[in-house]
Design a protein around this motif. Structure first.
Motif: not given
Length: 220
Positions: A13-18
Motif C-alpha cells: 500500500k506504500a505510494k511510490k517514493g514513500e
C-alpha cells in the motif's frame, strides 16, 4: 509472496517514493577498467582466495550472478564445447541458459579443479558444507572475502554485481545485439525480443570471441 511465505507484502500500500526516494533508485553503472580488473585479480592471488579469483573471472567473462556461480556444478561445465549451463530462479520459475567459457576462464577452472582453494568447502556455523560437485566450493555469500579483496586492491566502491555489468557492457560495445546480450546475461527484458530470439551455439561462440579479444589488454 511469490513463494507463499507471506499472504501479502507489507509494502503493497506504500505510494511510490514513500519508502525509498525515487532519486535513490538510480541504477549503478560501474564498469571495471582493465587496470582495476587487474588490481582486483592480483588481490586474489593467494592460496585462500584462489576460488574467489576464479569466481571473479567467471563473473566478468560470463556475466553470471553470484548466486548462479555458487550453484554451478562440474556437471554444468562442458570443456569440450567451452560452455557453462547456468540455472537461475525467479520465484517458482527455473530458467537455464548457456554462457561461454573464455580461454582464461577455462584455465582458471582447470586450475581450480586440480587444486581447490584452501578456503573453499569450509564448514559453516550451521554445520553445512559444500559438496564436492560444486565448482567453487561455496554455499554462502563471498561478501566477506570479496570485501577484503576489493579494499586491498584500493577499489572499495566496487561491488560483485559490477562484474556482471562489466560483462554486459563489453558485450554490447563489442557489437553484440542487445537482445542477444540479454540472452547471455539471463535478463527477462526485453520481453518481446525474447519471444523470437533464443541463445544458440552461435550466440555463445560470438560472446566468447568478444570476451577473449578483451583479454589482450588484461594481464592475469
Amino acid at each position: 509472496v511469490v513463494n507463499d511465505w507471506l499472504v501479502r507484502s507489507p509494502f503493497a500500500k506504500a505510494k511510490k517514493g514513500e519508502l525509498i526516494a525515487v532519486a535513490h533508485e538510480a541504477k549503478r553503472q560501474v564498469v571495471l577498467t582493465s587496470e582495476n580488473e587487474q588490481k582486483l585479480l592480483q588481490a586474489c592471488s593467494t592460496s585462500k582466495r584462489r576460488h574467489l579469483k576464479a569466481m571473479i573471472i567467471a563473473a566478468i567473462d560470463t556475466g553470471c550472478r553470484q548466486g548462479e556461480l555458487r550453484r554451478l556444478r562440474w556437471s554444468d561445465v562442458d570443456l569440450q564445447a567451452n560452455t557453462l549451463r547456468v540455472t537461475s530462479y525467479k520465484g517458482k520459475t527455473v530458467n537455464r541458459r548457456l554462457v561461454p567459457i573464455t580461454d582464461r576462464l577455462r584455465a582458471a577452472l582447470l586450475d581450480l579443479r586440480t587444486k581447490p582453494s584452501v578456503a573453499a568447502f569450509r564448514r559453516l556455523r550451521t554445520g553445512e558444507t559444500a559438496d564436492n560437485t560444486l565448482v567453487f566450493g561455496v554455499v554462502d555469500s563471498v561478501k566477506k572475502s570479496f570485501d577484503a579483496a576489493r579494499i586491498q586492491a584500493g577499489l572499495p566502491h566496487i561491488r560483485f554485481h559490477d562484474l556482471r555489468h562489466t560483462a554486459g557492457t563489453f558485450l554490447a560495445h563489442g557489437g553484440m545485439n542487445i537482445a542477444l546480450v540479454a540472452e547471455i546475461l539471463g535478463h527477462s527484458d526485453p520481453k518481446t525480443t525474447r519471444r523470437y530470439i533464443n541463445a544458440t551455439v552461435d550466440t555463445v561462440e560470438a560472446a566468447r570471441d568478444i570476451l577473449n579479444k578483451r583479454q589482450v589488454a588484461v594481464s592475469v
